[in-house]
Design an enzyme around this catalytic site. Sequence first.
Site, PDB file in Angstrom:
ATOM      1  N   LYS A   1       0.963  -1.105   0.042  1.00 32.80           N
ATOM      2  CA  LYS A   1      -0.046  -0.192   0.126  1.00 32.80           C
ATOM      3  C   LYS A   1       0.907   1.120   0.019  1.00 32.80           C
ATOM      4  O   LYS A   1       0.802   1.769  -0.688  1.00 32.80           O
ATOM      5  CB  LYS A   1      -0.936  -0.087   1.177  1.00 32.80           C
ATOM      6  CG  LYS A   1      -2.434   0.402   0.973  1.00 32.80           C
ATOM      7  CD  LYS A   1      -3.157   0.266   2.392  1.00 32.80           C
ATOM      8  CE  LYS A   1      -3.858  -1.458   2.311  1.00 32.80           C
ATOM      9  NZ  LYS A   1      -4.712  -1.360   3.413  1.00 32.80           N
TER      10      LYS A   1
ATOM     11  N   ARG B   1      -4.086   2.562   8.537  1.00 33.79           N
ATOM     12  CA  ARG B   1      -3.693   1.125   8.287  1.00 33.79           C
ATOM     13  C   ARG B   1      -2.625   0.525   7.992  1.00 33.79           C
ATOM     14  O   ARG B   1      -1.927   0.783   7.678  1.00 33.79           O
ATOM     15  CB  ARG B   1      -4.000   1.082   6.359  1.00 33.79           C
ATOM     16  CG  ARG B   1      -5.561   1.499   6.423  1.00 33.79           C
ATOM     17  CD  ARG B   1      -5.415   1.788   4.016  1.00 33.79           C
ATOM     18  NE  ARG B   1      -7.295   1.960   4.427  1.00 33.79           N
ATOM     19  CZ  ARG B   1      -7.427   3.936   3.431  1.00 33.79           C
ATOM     20  NH1 ARG B   1      -6.743   4.398   4.166  1.00 33.79           N
ATOM     21  NH2 ARG B   1      -8.446   3.258   2.840  1.00 33.79           N
TER      22      ARG B   1
ATOM     23  N   GLY C   1      -5.486 -11.804   9.824  1.00 26.24           N
ATOM     24  CA  GLY C   1      -5.707 -11.765  10.587  1.00 26.24           C
ATOM     25  C   GLY C   1      -4.992 -10.373  11.040  1.00 26.24           C
ATOM     26  O   GLY C   1      -4.634  -9.980  12.721  1.00 26.24           O
TER      27      GLY C   1
ATOM     28  N   MET D   1      -4.638  -6.070  11.396  1.00 24.77           N
ATOM     29  CA  MET D   1      -5.054  -5.197  11.583  1.00 24.77           C
ATOM     30  C   MET D   1      -5.912  -4.165  10.240  1.00 24.77           C
ATOM     31  O   MET D   1      -5.543  -4.162   9.497  1.00 24.77           O
ATOM     32  CB  MET D   1      -4.880  -3.756  12.272  1.00 24.77           C
ATOM     33  CG  MET D   1      -5.512  -3.292  13.330  1.00 24.77           C
ATOM     34  SD  MET D   1      -5.348  -0.992  13.897  1.00 24.77           S
ATOM     35  CE  MET D   1      -4.751  -0.433  12.537  1.00 24.77           C
TER      36      MET D   1
ATOM     37  N   ARG E   1      -5.306   1.282  -9.321  1.00 23.03           N
ATOM     38  CA  ARG E   1      -4.680  -0.381  -9.240  1.00 23.03           C
ATOM     39  C   ARG E   1      -5.284  -0.458 -11.482  1.00 23.03           C
ATOM     40  O   ARG E   1      -6.032   0.003 -12.135  1.00 23.03           O
ATOM     41  CB  ARG E   1      -4.977  -0.844  -8.960  1.00 23.03           C
ATOM     42  CG  ARG E   1      -6.770  -1.284  -8.583  1.00 23.03           C
ATOM     43  CD  ARG E   1      -7.269  -2.089  -7.524  1.00 23.03           C
ATOM     44  NE  ARG E   1      -8.881  -1.982  -6.869  1.00 23.03           N
ATOM     45  CZ  ARG E   1      -9.319  -2.180  -6.432  1.00 23.03           C
ATOM     46  NH1 ARG E   1      -8.641  -2.988  -4.695  1.00 23.03           N
ATOM     47  NH2 ARG E   1     -10.730  -1.764  -6.092  1.00 23.03           N
TER      48      ARG E   1
ATOM     49  N   HIS F   1     -15.723 -38.182 -14.671  1.00 23.60           N
ATOM     50  CA  HIS F   1     -16.275 -38.794 -16.179  1.00 23.60           C
ATOM     51  C   HIS F   1     -16.232 -37.959 -16.892  1.00 23.60           C
ATOM     52  O   HIS F   1     -15.976 -36.760 -17.968  1.00 23.60           O
ATOM     53  CB  HIS F   1     -16.558 -40.026 -16.218  1.00 23.60           C
ATOM     54  CG  HIS F   1     -16.563 -40.144 -17.202  1.00 23.60           C
ATOM     55  ND1 HIS F   1     -18.229 -39.999 -17.705  1.00 23.60           N
ATOM     56  CD2 HIS F   1     -15.938 -41.441 -18.595  1.00 23.60           C
ATOM     57  CE1 HIS F   1     -18.110 -39.897 -19.190  1.00 23.60           C
ATOM     58  NE2 HIS F   1     -17.552 -41.000 -19.517  1.00 23.60           N
TER      59      HIS F   1
ATOM     60  N   ARG G   1      -6.552 -42.548 -26.367  1.00 26.14           N
ATOM     61  CA  ARG G   1      -6.923 -43.581 -25.227  1.00 26.14           C
ATOM     62  C   ARG G   1      -7.708 -44.387 -25.913  1.00 26.14           C
ATOM     63  O   ARG G   1      -8.815 -44.143 -26.560  1.00 26.14           O
ATOM     64  CB  ARG G   1      -7.401 -42.775 -24.144  1.00 26.14           C
ATOM     65  CG  ARG G   1      -6.791 -42.028 -23.667  1.00 26.14           C
ATOM     66  CD  ARG G   1      -8.250 -40.988 -22.735  1.00 26.14           C
ATOM     67  NE  ARG G   1      -8.652 -40.027 -23.913  1.00 26.14           N
ATOM     68  CZ  ARG G   1      -7.984 -38.915 -23.556  1.00 26.14           C
ATOM     69  NH1 ARG G   1      -8.374 -38.391 -22.356  1.00 26.14           N
ATOM     70  NH2 ARG G   1      -8.954 -37.854 -24.417  1.00 26.14           N
TER      71      ARG G   1
ATOM     72  N   ARG H   1      -2.327 -44.758 -26.531  1.00 24.39           N
ATOM     73  CA  ARG H   1      -1.971 -45.465 -25.558  1.00 24.39           C
ATOM     74  C   ARG H   1      -2.618 -46.830 -25.180  1.00 24.39           C
ATOM     75  O   ARG H   1      -4.013 -46.439 -25.712  1.00 24.39           O
ATOM     76  CB  ARG H   1      -2.535 -44.344 -24.286  1.00 24.39           C
ATOM     77  CG  ARG H   1      -1.984 -45.134 -22.576  1.00 24.39           C
ATOM     78  CD  ARG H   1      -2.599 -44.766 -21.771  1.00 24.39           C
ATOM     79  NE  ARG H   1      -4.209 -44.400 -21.842  1.00 24.39           N
ATOM     80  CZ  ARG H   1      -5.212 -43.582 -20.698  1.00 24.39           C
ATOM     81  NH1 ARG H   1      -4.278 -42.616 -20.061  1.00 24.39           N
ATOM     82  NH2 ARG H   1      -6.145 -43.423 -20.972  1.00 24.39           N
TER      83      ARG H   1
ATOM     84  N   GLU I   1       2.498 -42.565 -14.847  1.00 24.87           N
ATOM     85  CA  GLU I   1       1.666 -41.874 -13.935  1.00 24.87           C
ATOM     86  C   GLU I   1       1.390 -42.686 -12.233  1.00 24.87           C
ATOM     87  O   GLU I   1       0.753 -42.499 -11.301  1.00 24.87           O
ATOM     88  CB  GLU I   1       0.427 -42.350 -14.689  1.00 24.87           C
ATOM     89  CG  GLU I   1       0.662 -43.466 -14.410  1.00 24.87           C
ATOM     90  CD  GLU I   1      -1.246 -43.497 -16.835  1.00 24.87           C
ATOM     91  OE1 GLU I   1      -1.924 -43.226 -15.799  1.00 24.87           O
ATOM     92  OE2 GLU I   1      -0.738 -44.926 -17.282  1.00 24.87           O
TER      93      GLU I   1
ATOM     94  N   SER J   1       5.786 -40.159 -21.268  1.00 30.59           N
ATOM     95  CA  SER J   1       4.432 -38.997 -21.430  1.00 30.59           C
ATOM     96  C   SER J   1       4.089 -39.187 -19.875  1.00 30.59           C
ATOM     97  O   SER J   1       3.593 -39.632 -19.199  1.00 30.59           O
ATOM     98  CB  SER J   1       3.301 -39.653 -21.987  1.00 30.59           C
ATOM     99  OG  SER J   1       2.027 -38.469 -21.672  1.00 30.59           O
TER     100      SER J   1
ATOM    101  N   GLY K   1       1.673 -38.614 -16.992  1.00 24.34           N
ATOM    102  CA  GLY K   1      -0.018 -38.915 -16.816  1.00 24.34           C
ATOM    103  C   GLY K   1       0.014 -38.378 -15.645  1.00 24.34           C
ATOM    104  O   GLY K   1      -0.767 -39.159 -13.615  1.00 24.34           O
TER     105      GLY K   1
ATOM    106  N   ASN L   1      -3.031 -37.303 -14.456  1.00 21.13           N
ATOM    107  CA  ASN L   1      -3.841 -36.852 -13.561  1.00 21.13           C
ATOM    108  C   ASN L   1      -3.940 -38.718 -12.476  1.00 21.13           C
ATOM    109  O   ASN L   1      -4.288 -38.360 -10.745  1.00 21.13           O
ATOM    110  CB  ASN L   1      -5.231 -37.559 -14.530  1.00 21.13           C
ATOM    111  CG  ASN L   1      -5.286 -36.697 -15.118  1.00 21.13           C
ATOM    112  OD1 ASN L   1      -5.273 -35.549 -15.091  1.00 21.13           O
ATOM    113  ND2 ASN L   1      -6.439 -36.974 -15.840  1.00 21.13           N
ATOM    114  N   ASP L   2      -3.826 -39.319 -12.870  1.00 28.15           N
ATOM    115  CA  ASP L   2      -3.430 -40.655 -11.578  1.00 28.15           C
ATOM    116  C   ASP L   2      -2.349 -40.077 -11.107  1.00 28.15           C
ATOM    117  O   ASP L   2      -2.080 -40.652  -9.762  1.00 28.15           O
ATOM    118  CB  ASP L   2      -2.747 -42.399 -12.699  1.00 28.15           C
ATOM    119  CG  ASP L   2      -4.628 -42.858 -13.118  1.00 28.15           C
ATOM    120  OD1 ASP L   2      -4.723 -43.279 -12.325  1.00 28.15           O
ATOM    121  OD2 ASP L   2      -4.309 -42.516 -14.407  1.00 28.15           O
TER     122      ASP L   2
ATOM    123  N   CYS M   1       0.404 -35.558 -20.343  1.00 33.75           N
ATOM    124  CA  CYS M   1      -0.659 -35.431 -21.109  1.00 33.75           C
ATOM    125  C   CYS M   1      -1.948 -35.791 -20.103  1.00 33.75           C
ATOM    126  O   CYS M   1      -3.260 -35.632 -20.127  1.00 33.75           O
ATOM    127  CB  CYS M   1      -1.267 -36.920 -22.118  1.00 33.75           C
ATOM    128  SG  CYS M   1      -0.717 -37.846 -21.349  1.00 33.75           S
TER     129      CYS M   1
ATOM    130  N   TYR N   1       6.402 -31.389 -24.557  1.00 36.64           N
ATOM    131  CA  TYR N   1       5.374 -30.873 -25.124  1.00 36.64           C
ATOM    132  C   TYR N   1       4.227 -30.667 -24.056  1.00 36.64           C
ATOM    133  O   TYR N   1       4.962 -31.967 -23.338  1.00 36.64           O
ATOM    134  CB  TYR N   1       5.197 -31.434 -26.555  1.00 36.64           C
ATOM    135  CG  TYR N   1       4.404 -32.596 -26.309  1.00 36.64           C
ATOM    136  CD1 TYR N   1       3.376 -33.271 -25.750  1.00 36.64           C
ATOM    137  CD2 TYR N   1       5.951 -33.571 -26.233  1.00 36.64           C
ATOM    138  CE1 TYR N   1       3.161 -35.268 -25.670  1.00 36.64           C
ATOM    139  CE2 TYR N   1       5.338 -35.080 -25.885  1.00 36.64           C
ATOM    140  CZ  TYR N   1       4.196 -35.721 -25.885  1.00 36.64           C
ATOM    141  OH  TYR N   1       3.793 -37.060 -25.561  1.00 36.64           O
TER     142      TYR N   1
END
Lengths: 937, 937
Positions: B43, B113, B122, B124, B369, B489, B611, B667, B794, B813, B815, B817-818, B891, B911
């Site tokens: 500030k 401030r 938390g 002031m 700003r 899914h 897939r 895959r 993965e 590659s 994975g 997600n897994d 991927c 990639y």
Amino acid sequence: MMKTQVLTNTTGTETEINPFRVYHFGKVQNDGNASMRNLLGGKGANLAEMSSIGIPVPPGFTIPTSMCTHYNDNQQQLADALMIEVDEAITLMEQQTATEFGSLENPLLVSVRSGARVSMPGMMDTVLNLGLTDIAVIGLANKTNNARMAYDSYRRFIVMYSEVVKGMDAEAFEELIDAAKSKAGVSEDTGLSVEDLKELCLELKKLYTELSGDEFPQDPKIQLRSAIEAVFDSWNTERAVLYRKIQNIPASWGTAVNVQAMVFGNKGASSATGVAFTRNPSTGDKTYFGEYLINAQGEDVVAGVRTPLPISKESAAQKCLDGQSMEETMPKTYVELTDVFEKLEKHYADMQDVEFTVEEEKLYILQTRNGKRSGFAQVRMAVEMVEEGLVDEKTALARIEPSSIEQMLSPIFNLEDKANAASEMVGKGLNAGPGAASGVLALTSAKAIEYKQLGVPCVLVRNDTSPADFGGMMAAEGVLTVRGGATSHAAVVARQFGKPCVCGLAALKVKESTGEISIGDKKIKEGDAISLDGSTGEVFFCKIETSASEVIQGIIDGVIDPNESEICKQYQTIMTWADKYRRLKIRTNADTSRDLKIALSLGAEGVGLTRVEHMFGSDDKLLLLRQVMLAKDEQIKTLALSNIEHFLKEDFTALFQTLNGRPATVRLLDPPMHEFMPHGDADTAKTAKALKITDAELRASLGDMEEHNPMLGFRGCRLGILKPELTRVQVRAILEAALELNSAYIPCKPEIMVPIIMHENELIHQRTLIDKVAQDLFAELGQKVSYSVGTMIELPRAALQADEIAKHADFFSFGTNDLTQTTLGISRDDANHFLPTYKNGVSDPLTGTGNFEVYPDDPFQTLDQSGVGKLVQLGVKGGRSTSKDLKIGICGEHGGDPASIDFFHRNGLDYVSCSPFRVPVARLSAALSAIRAEEVE
Amino acid sequence: MMKTQVLTNTTGTETEINPFRVYHFGKVQNDGNASMRNLLGGKGANLAEMSSIGIPVPPGFTIPTSMCTHYNDNQQQLADALMIEVDEAITLMEQQTATEFGSLENPLLVSVRSGARVSMPGMMDTVLNLGLTDIAVIGLANKTNNARMAYDSYRRFIVMYSEVVKGMDAEAFEELIDAAKSKAGVSEDTGLSVEDLKELCLELKKLYTELSGDEFPQDPKIQLRSAIEAVFDSWNTERAVLYRKIQNIPASWGTAVNVQAMVFGNKGASSATGVAFTRNPSTGDKTYFGEYLINAQGEDVVAGVRTPLPISKESAAQKCLDGQSMEETMPKTYVELTDVFEKLEKHYADMQDVEFTVEEEKLYILQTRNGKRSGFAQVRMAVEMVEEGLVDEKTALARIEPSSIEQMLSPIFNLEDKANAASEMVGKGLNAGPGAASGVLALTSAKAIEYKQLGVPCVLVRNDTSPADFGGMMAAEGVLTVRGGATSHAAVVARQFGKPCVCGLAALKVKESTGEISIGDKKIKEGDAISLDGSTGEVFFCKIETSASEVIQGIIDGVIDPNESEICKQYQTIMTWADKYRRLKIRTNADTSRDLKIALSLGAEGVGLTRVEHMFGSDDKLLLLRQVMLAKDEQIKTLALSNIEHFLKEDFTALFQTLNGRPATVRLLDPPMHEFMPHGDADTAKTAKALKITDAELRASLGDMEEHNPMLGFRGCRLGILKPELTRVQVRAILEAALELNSAYIPCKPEIMVPIIMHENELIHQRTLIDKVAQDLFAELGQKVSYSVGTMIELPRAALQADEIAKHADFFSFGTNDLTQTTLGISRDDANHFLPTYKNGVSDPLTGTGNFEVYPDDPFQTLDQSGVGKLVQLGVKGGRSTSKDLKIGICGEHGGDPASIDFFHRNGLDYVSCSPFRVPVARLSAALSAIRAEEVE
């Protein structure tokens, strides 16, 4: 005689290689010893070692592994210089054995074997009787006075040479043998006469010529050269290359070749062959133990065509075979042999398993190795060899497999009874909980309890078990499940309580409706006898007698005086030594003071894991948890929480009292929630009533709670964070119990452990909450007690972020069960769909045979050191980078596994915690690790 | 004016600290600038920066963070030297503003401030109107000619001071206010008269005295001193300490204090207050855009009591508010203001969001700003600012949030229609697939398809979706699920196909039986209208109009000429720049040539993930897989395998043809097996018939296959290893397709990828098998094609053992997600039981309020860099230690997430591969990462 050898390779440059091209072994010239394994291979080094201490070994020589590398670096050409030395070596063998290659009287025959640093499938096997030719076979017949044996050896040698050395297809040769048999009108090879065999040899040689365009070699040296080339070539077969790839063996190691004179135990009454142990491998008794056959070859002892006789007079007397022992029939040679036994035992400072042959009164030792022995024998020999001054305590300990101790604790089948029951063996599952159990079949927990009350021993058989089966498991002698692995609920509980258990017997069909189980076409009903050996995984559809081990009777049950039992005394000696040398502390996983007492009498030094969820074993306690999770009425919830606090406090008080000041780690609730929720209509109705909601409402709530992958679901600290009231009552119960004991001058400083931490913020949350609950309680009661707060490291993320997590933890405990599941992506409950096959061998992509081993061990039994182990290492490193002296333990199933304990020792953990009956194994394993680590230093 | 300042601390030693104790800002003296954020806080630095370029900012000063540290190092004592400088600074403020602390005519009022380097809960909050006393309040009333406002400000100040500065309990003060209201017989604060307020001030001061023992301070300097202490003390509140612990903020940073003169926009007709943007934040149009109110304070604009007016004449004319714009009412000040706009935009080289106040014709800027703007505006401004020469391409790109591009692709609600529908908004789920959808409710896939055939747009609502719902999802305009997260899914498929999707709306009840859905007491039936905004997660029980975006119409559908569309041209410009600066290649996850065509038109450079299991979408293809898995008749199996090979070959051919030489990673099959097996009686019966087994037999087999945790079960390469015939037909289909295309001179070099590798032996097995199948096929057809074999990383173990695995892989590659599921131990299907709460805030262990944030992001949307990211780093390091140039991609869903892409860029991946509609976002993100990395260098 060290010289530097120079070989010219095909590119014309000179390469400096190892000092010798061949290494002799035997009495006359012996160039090697046991330390030269890398150069001579395991087999070659051991033959040289025996020779070096004056053991009579048939002479021979080893072509070192460096020559294999040279061969492969030089377009698969054997160096001329090498072959000159091979010729010289053969001459030396001929001189020593008074034989001659290709001789009509006394032909030199040799065996040719590959021998790498480590034994390796896919490499060339043994070629025996190399040196046989049309002439030498007559020599062999004369020498042994056994023409049939000579021609039988020759026809075998021709096939072996064609197939193994020349790589010809075995089938065509087999056809000729079949043709010979049908021509002779016999069905077995043994039915062929000497004439038949002679003609067969001619046919086989003709086939060899057809296939190769060459005559079958009649010069033994040409045979030998080809065999050496074949051994070297076998290093690079597709199969061997694939195996090396999997085992990470460098191609540069190469294999050695061992060429050794054959000796003959079938040269008449003054010849013999046998195998012997220098002590009794079953009992550990210090008496020679072995068998022999006069006028026989080694394979005859194994083949079982003739019954071998005992070597010692004493054993022979026991079997009423007076006058037939070797001690009696060949007294001079027997003395020579026992001298060899003494020498070998002293040299190797261990009991030896010895193969020997006597050729016309001359004794040859073909092989010696440290003898395998039963668990009891391991312990007895260790104790006695130290008493004899043969070895020191550390060496003696190092000889004992930790599982021997387990064997000493397990109930046992009478061995003879088990052997008699062999025909009733119906299958082999996972040896999940050691020990033997026998009783009648019970298919439900209720039935098992009923049998127990009737005093009828029973075996509980289930598809799988859940906490609801706990009562039944306790009532049964042993447990058998169709599904689940070594760390399934059944297995964990079984080991915890020392119940014999076999898991994952997938072929078993359980029909609860008809009260039957079947496997293949064998079927039994509830009430019929069934037995299982949890140490081997075998299951029998019959009764076999069992009894508690002497150690259990003496140390735990106190029904015999341990000082009166040799076995108990040996056990105590071993444990005393183990405690002297180990660095790791041994704690136990115990949820009740009953378990804990057993663990303490077996040497546990504290509790490393108390699972609060295991304290909810009974129906009324389960209901309390269901009320907290599912009730809509706040009053019901509040009352349930207060009741939970109350009963937990009592349980903790009992536990801490039994511990009497020893450390106690309590893990906050981590229930597999789906197992704790009601199942079936009756249970649901009863629960709904207790919750004062309708069945439909309850079903809806249960539906909301359902999870696709509960193992990765709403559990551990996730529960304590979203339901802080559950953490609160647990912490209060723990601290109230500790305060009460402290008031009674029983020291107690609980260690509160938060489960399934993934992110440091979770621990900050729970730790802040625990501290607040503690402060509030202390203010409420005007009393304080000290406690510490730590966390499980059981998710990969926790191990990876251990430095951050350690900022908020007083201690770590690795939960290697869950860590294994997540690191390997394997649900232990579902692993039997593929993991056993991974271990036993899947279909080989090249050959289609089922011998491609994907993963060598069960990672839930033995820590996966290169995966999970790396996370343990990162966790230790991270944790200690934040807190130099952070106390770190492990409380997964691996805490009782010797190989895993060794890993934990090497990686600086402070303690391992295991189930009570595993404590002695852990004590011994920890000592072995400390001893091994010293050796390495 | 740099001087070194020396302070004596309480231990008597002297500490050298920063040059100033206070830093002035404003026209007369200005000591700081934007680069001094660490010292002055965010500030303070910004206020100084504005002053430094001549912007009229109300004067004031900042006490730097170093003084906070000094305060804390010295037993919370403010240094005398500091307070002397504060006094001097106040005097300077008085001079500049012609006011005086405590004045009866023109009192100086200030705001106080806190201001740390980073904003922190938390700490002031603001104290406004400090300086009000019994005398100054009269001065304020005179100055503003508004006694009610003055006393209302005073009573608020007394409460704020007591509570915030002195830490008194707010409740007692609230009670007095309530009492005053009931005495006056009014229900709202605004009902209190000047006299009521005066009396209330007296009561409040009395309470202050009761609680503190002191009079309410009538000396503004004492008020100020206490406020400064309160700000410093607030640095160490329990809450702030806990927050710092979680955010890893060192305690030593400290906070600054900002003291600024208050200005008054409510001093009559020549005063005003307002907020404005230097360009239109919705459209990006280069016109001033904002609102103001005459004779008002800042909060009045926000509070909505009076309706603000537009600042520019043009906007006013549009709203028929002639003569009321600031341009017209305050022409001189308006020109000053627009000068400030130009100056600010030029200085910050970006569109500004400005707060201003006019006090008696004098303009003050309270804050500026960089202005937030819509996605369309971001893109337009970026393009136009480059055209204007205001910024260069890289800077312009860096201003665009990648999600803006997504917004340009998504179907959109008419904003006005959406605002009108606000009352029909029933809830907010997870914004899983961007875009707007509106249609009638469909509860089953069949129903959705039926509506589609009737030409009625519909929205599919399910508890969750499975592959069986694919047809319905494609038929629907959008998808809404009760369960499941951002990578469920439904979400994955929706994004893949650009379907708007909202997931995890847990409060929604779906009753398929009655065809109804409800949320709270709102209920609709199948056929009723429903709309969802997948960009925000909002769900409406009504119809809202939508249309495809211009970019989709121009670039993909081709229904408009992109060169005729400004938006399309802007999009193309941004993408061209992005491609110029990015290093990462962008591939797409595509399973059909239809998806692939879309991805290619959006700029994908190849396929990173096809897939195979997604190719089994139809019932007849599903049946083939069931036959392979479950048939007992070998003939059925063999035929099914051959049919699979056939249809896969056709699908691959179409895909490779569309790719036309671009890389294609396929895959091998990794089905969630339980989703592929029959469900329900009808399906089971039909399947059993096709398998030529009984329903009971099928049910038994399905029972055997059932898994507790399918995510950690029998899947990926585990399937290919135990059922090599499945790997075989896939590899044959891939290579046959490639061979056929090569014959037609279409280049194609497939990359075959093995899933769920845990151990290198698994890859050795599959790779050996793939090579063998290839060699056999090439021999069979007399033709060859080149291909490569790689693996998914993965599972944590694969990342940890990447060096070993890389020995057998041509590419990796990730994975993610897994990898996220296993590393964090969270099933993405079940995560909504706790993960949303972790993000939104759980119950704070200290206060019980729900604001404890455990985990900031959804780890399935944005890569968990400190956990999963470490494994990615280990995997890259390990892989490249074995193969220096190993090609590595990713991927998982994270391949389309900007923050994650940045991580992948920084860690040297080659990639990222993402779903087709994410490709433009990925292109832009990759460019931003490259630009950022350059800046760091």
